[in-house]
Write a protein that holds these residues in place. Sequence first.
Motif, PDB file in Angstrom:
ATOM      1  N   ILE A 332       0.891  -1.178   0.000  1.00 26.68           N
ATOM      2  CA  ILE A 332       0.000   0.000   0.000  1.00 26.68           C
ATOM      3  C   ILE A 332       0.919   1.214   0.000  1.00 26.68           C
ATOM      4  N   LEU A 333       0.777   2.037  -1.013  1.00 23.31           N
ATOM      5  CA  LEU A 333       1.727   3.152  -1.090  1.00 23.31           C
ATOM      6  C   LEU A 333       1.048   4.488  -0.824  1.00 23.31           C
ATOM      7  N   ILE A 334       1.876   5.428  -0.437  1.00 23.94           N
ATOM      8  CA  ILE A 334       1.407   6.811  -0.347  1.00 23.94           C
ATOM      9  C   ILE A 334       2.344   7.643  -1.196  1.00 23.94           C
ATOM     10  N   ASN A 335       1.755   8.403  -2.116  1.00 28.55           N
ATOM     11  CA  ASN A 335       2.525   9.203  -3.060  1.00 28.55           C
ATOM     12  C   ASN A 335       2.321  10.670  -2.674  1.00 28.55           C
ATOM     13  N   ASN A 336       3.397  11.453  -2.684  1.00 27.79           N
ATOM     14  CA  ASN A 336       3.289  12.830  -2.181  1.00 27.79           C
ATOM     15  C   ASN A 336       2.866  13.850  -3.236  1.00 27.79           C
ATOM     16  N   TRP A 337       2.545  13.414  -4.480  1.00 29.22           N
ATOM     17  CA  TRP A 337       2.284  14.406  -5.535  1.00 29.22           C
ATOM     18  C   TRP A 337       1.147  15.358  -5.155  1.00 29.22           C
ATOM     19  N   GLU A 338      -0.060  14.840  -4.985  1.00 30.72           N
ATOM     20  CA  GLU A 338      -1.174  15.761  -4.683  1.00 30.72           C
ATOM     21  C   GLU A 338      -1.118  16.253  -3.233  1.00 30.72           C
ATOM     22  N   ALA A 339      -0.233  15.655  -2.428  1.00 32.54           N
ATOM     23  CA  ALA A 339      -0.092  16.130  -1.044  1.00 32.54           C
ATOM     24  C   ALA A 339       0.733  17.412  -1.003  1.00 32.54           C
ATOM     25  N   LEU A 569      -7.433  -6.257 -13.189  1.00 35.42           N
ATOM     26  CA  LEU A 569      -7.479  -5.237 -12.140  1.00 35.42           C
ATOM     27  C   LEU A 569      -6.104  -5.077 -11.481  1.00 35.42           C
ATOM     28  N   SER A 570      -5.325  -6.155 -11.454  1.00 34.06           N
ATOM     29  CA  SER A 570      -4.010  -6.093 -10.800  1.00 34.06           C
ATOM     30  C   SER A 570      -3.064  -5.139 -11.513  1.00 34.06           C
ATOM     31  N   THR A 571      -3.425  -4.680 -12.709  1.00 30.50           N
ATOM     32  CA  THR A 571      -2.527  -3.785 -13.450  1.00 30.50           C
ATOM     33  C   THR A 571      -2.890  -2.316 -13.272  1.00 30.50           C
ATOM     34  N   MET A 572      -4.035  -2.041 -12.648  1.00 29.96           N
ATOM     35  CA  MET A 572      -4.530  -0.662 -12.640  1.00 29.96           C
ATOM     36  C   MET A 572      -4.073   0.088 -11.387  1.00 29.96           C
ATOM     37  N   GLY A 573      -3.210   1.067 -11.575  1.00 29.28           N
ATOM     38  CA  GLY A 573      -2.798   1.923 -10.463  1.00 29.28           C
ATOM     39  C   GLY A 573      -4.016   2.718 -10.002  1.00 29.28           C
ATOM     40  N   ALA A 574      -4.339   2.622  -8.702  1.00 22.29           N
ATOM     41  CA  ALA A 574      -5.541   3.304  -8.192  1.00 22.29           C
ATOM     42  C   ALA A 574      -5.271   3.762  -6.763  1.00 22.29           C
ATOM     43  N   HIS A 575      -5.538   5.041  -6.487  1.00 22.91           N
ATOM     44  CA  HIS A 575      -5.262   5.595  -5.158  1.00 22.91           C
ATOM     45  C   HIS A 575      -6.482   6.321  -4.590  1.00 22.91           C
ATOM     46  N   ILE A 576      -6.470   6.470  -3.287  1.00 21.37           N
ATOM     47  CA  ILE A 576      -7.474   7.286  -2.605  1.00 21.37           C
ATOM     48  C   ILE A 576      -6.980   8.732  -2.649  1.00 21.37           C
ATOM     49  N   CYS A 577      -7.849   9.629  -3.113  1.00 26.32           N
ATOM     50  CA  CYS A 577      -7.441  11.029  -3.249  1.00 26.32           C
ATOM     51  C   CYS A 577      -7.924  11.841  -2.045  1.00 26.32           C
ATOM     52  N   VAL A 578      -7.458  13.082  -2.023  1.00 25.68           N
ATOM     53  CA  VAL A 578      -7.940  14.009  -1.008  1.00 25.68           C
ATOM     54  C   VAL A 578      -9.278  14.590  -1.464  1.00 25.68           C
ATOM     55  N   ARG A 593     -14.103   6.147  -1.911  1.00 25.78           N
ATOM     56  CA  ARG A 593     -12.809   6.278  -2.594  1.00 25.78           C
ATOM     57  C   ARG A 593     -11.998   4.999  -2.415  1.00 25.78           C
ATOM     58  N   ALA A 594     -12.074   4.427  -1.232  1.00 26.83           N
ATOM     59  CA  ALA A 594     -11.298   3.208  -0.957  1.00 26.83           C
ATOM     60  C   ALA A 594     -11.822   2.027  -1.767  1.00 26.83           C
ATOM     61  N   ASN A 595     -13.140   1.868  -1.817  1.00 29.39           N
ATOM     62  CA  ASN A 595     -13.693   0.718  -2.550  1.00 29.39           C
ATOM     63  C   ASN A 595     -13.288   0.754  -4.014  1.00 29.39           C
ATOM     64  N   ILE A 596     -13.248   1.938  -4.597  1.00 29.56           N
ATOM     65  CA  ILE A 596     -12.894   2.036  -6.012  1.00 29.56           C
ATOM     66  C   ILE A 596     -11.382   1.824  -6.181  1.00 29.56           C
ATOM     67  N   ALA A 597     -10.593   2.361  -5.265  1.00 30.34           N
ATOM     68  CA  ALA A 597      -9.137   2.173  -5.365  1.00 30.34           C
ATOM     69  C   ALA A 597      -8.757   0.709  -5.117  1.00 30.34           C
ATOM     70  N   MET A 598      -9.580   0.004  -4.346  1.00 26.94           N
ATOM     71  CA  MET A 598      -9.268  -1.409  -4.083  1.00 26.94           C
ATOM     72  C   MET A 598      -9.430  -2.279  -5.325  1.00 26.94           C
ATOM     73  N   TYR A 604      -2.533   5.780  -1.610  1.00 29.17           N
ATOM     74  CA  TYR A 604      -3.063   7.096  -1.228  1.00 29.17           C
ATOM     75  C   TYR A 604      -2.291   8.194  -1.932  1.00 29.17           C
ATOM     76  N   GLU A 605      -2.972   9.292  -2.162  1.00 30.45           N
ATOM     77  CA  GLU A 605      -2.294  10.459  -2.703  1.00 30.45           C
ATOM     78  C   GLU A 605      -2.901  11.678  -2.017  1.00 30.45           C
ATOM     79  N   LEU A 606      -2.505  11.894  -0.777  1.00 30.01           N
ATOM     80  CA  LEU A 606      -3.028  13.001   0.019  1.00 30.01           C
ATOM     81  C   LEU A 606      -2.032  13.272   1.143  1.00 30.01           C
ATOM     82  N   ASP A 607      -2.191  14.440   1.768  1.00 33.24           N
ATOM     83  CA  ASP A 607      -1.276  14.773   2.862  1.00 33.24           C
ATOM     84  C   ASP A 607      -1.815  14.169   4.151  1.00 33.24           C
ATOM     85  N   ILE A 608      -1.271  13.041   4.495  1.00 37.16           N
ATOM     86  CA  ILE A 608      -1.803  12.291   5.641  1.00 37.16           C
ATOM     87  C   ILE A 608      -1.559  13.032   6.960  1.00 37.16           C
TER      88      ILE A 608
END
Length: 730
Positions: A332-339, A569-578, A593-598, A604-608
Amino acid sequence: MRIHFDEAKKIFEIQTNNTTYLMGLAYDRYLAHAYYGSKLEDTDVQYLLRAPYETEFEKYWFNREKVEKMDSLCHEYSAGGVGDFRDTPLMIRTEGGYHACELVYDSYEIMDGKPALEGLPSTFPSEHGAAKTLEICLKDELLCLKVYLRYSVFEDSDAIIRSVKVVNEGKEKIYLERVLSTCLDMDNEAFSLYTLHGSWARERDITGRPVTEGKHIVASLRGETSHQNHPFMMLTTNGTSQTEGRVYAMNFVYSGNFIAETELNQHGYVRMSMGINPTGFEWVLDPGAAFVTPEVVMVYSDTGLGHMTRTYHDLYRNHLIRSKYLHQKRPILINNWEATYFDFDDDKLVDIAREAHEVGIEMLVMDDGWFGKRNGDNCALGDWFVNEEKIRCGLKKLVERVNAEGLKFGIWFEPEMISPDSDLFREHPDYAIQVPGRTPAMSREQYVLDITRKEVRDCVYGRVKAILESANIEYVKWDMNRPLCDIGSYGLDREHMGEFYHRYVLGLYEMQERLLQDFPNLLLENCSGGGGRFDPGMLYYSPQIWTSDDMDPVMRLGIQEGTALIYPLSTMGAHICVCPNHTTGRVTPIETRANIAMAGTFGYELDITKVSEEDLEKMAACNKLYHRYNEIMREGDYYRIASYRETNYYDAFACVTKDKKECLMTFMNVLYRPNRQSIKLRLAGLAPDAKYRLEETDKVYSGDLLMKAGILVEPPMGDFFSKQYHFVME
Ligand code: GLA
């Protein structure tokens, strides 16, 4: 799986578990297409191997009416200039400037296995299924040109894989102006044509229209597959649904300019062809040289779209994606772009990592902005050196600090690009794609690197490699943020400039291959301004691709439905947004957001560090669900239950494990509809005789009942409600 040639009747037969493909000799000369469809036992189709409207008598008139016959025959693969006036898959030019080329049957070979395509991604046999390959040689006597048509099938699949090799055995050069990978001539069964279209932040929308006279072309000339068009097309018969109707589909294993064309001619024949876009393309075939086209994956289904989808999913999982992460739960990753966008430093990243670890996030991805003088999107691409004003502790130390917080570390690159404001450009202005004397057009204030040149690839790849060797980096996001134009290379002369686009793609593949060889444990995610280069070619190198910059769950319904029409589905990058979402401004519940990203790789792509306690708790709960359900999503069979495109207010899809013991259905009520109490959803893919317990209520239903009568869902008042339903076999 069976490939056979009937010597007496001159009929080639390709059999998969549920389909048959037949071709044979017409007029003792031409390779004609006879049949593609549901499985046939009786394959005596000689009577189909002729031009239409032909009496017994006319057959002997071939020389008198050759043009008419060439133009109306169902060719297996024809060349232009000798009477077939449809768009032919092959068009050549000789040194003398002539275009005529007549392909006549020469020989064939049936092989065990499937040869790899050098320098190109291609499907391969695996423990899931062996392969067989048929290679048919056609030739033009005058030109001494041989064309090898390759057809491969796998034991465990209904797909047929095609590619073409052209060999110049003559003494003069041949210029290939158009060399497509497939051609399929068939009767028009009142077909509709479906393709995938979109734009940035709304990729791969399923779009259909009836097939009418003339040509319909879907193509990219952007140097990448593109957000706008997709190298996929399917013809469907009237009333095709998830479970009914005949479907003929093609998907191109390639990441550059492509063309997908249907042409309905005067006789009611449809020609489906797919390959490298001939616009802007020309390849010089020296005496003795060969050109190999990328491959096309053809799938036929007589049980609607669902079977087609699952055939592609299984083929890509079993025979295309090489990554060792394919069958693993991704971190499970968190990306800082939109954060943070460009505004971050080492401490900020460590703060994010610390908070992320608390809720069960497993990897931090440092996105754009960590290198050169990059504080905005207008500079420094190519200067792949750590910006120590931002990453003050240095990269090695930063990664150690993030690892110490319990997270893996990943990093972003855009290796194919060069900013005019970069040290790399100041040093090597010739490295950018350009036409001498003309200032190239900018996009995102950047130019594209000329990776057709080995020295350019070596330089940039060397920089990427040095960074990856400098710290414990376990993941790379390889981005590509603008299309190609102002085509020109200092490495190609006038005669070879038409090879540029294809050589660019070959250069890209070579760089990614090197990356995988040098860093076999690296998890690679491809990306192109979101999902601009989501294609089977890239899946050969990375097990996942960033699906779209748009993470709004409502927009993602369509984007992910279109993507999952072909790709697992295993190929689709999908994150929870802010929220509000940065692309749509929409506010949606975190569970939605989580159900769709799953339904993708999840992250995640938000400032946690700014998330409320309540949402942090929800995030921890979502992460637990991801661990629980990911295997069903990643390895299961995908079923489309309802589509927001059609219902206009709700959407549902389900994944069923291969042993049918578990089913996870994801439902979303996009817009609440008053005075409509409940929605009936019929499941699919279950064992009819088995009993399934719905975990939430403990109520037990038979598989048969769930599939025929369905379950009732009663969404509460309010928009964007979503829920997962987990059924377990008793
Ligand atoms: C592209 C990607 C984004 C992000 C930015 C960074 O748009 O799709 O996810 O990495 O580039 O510039």
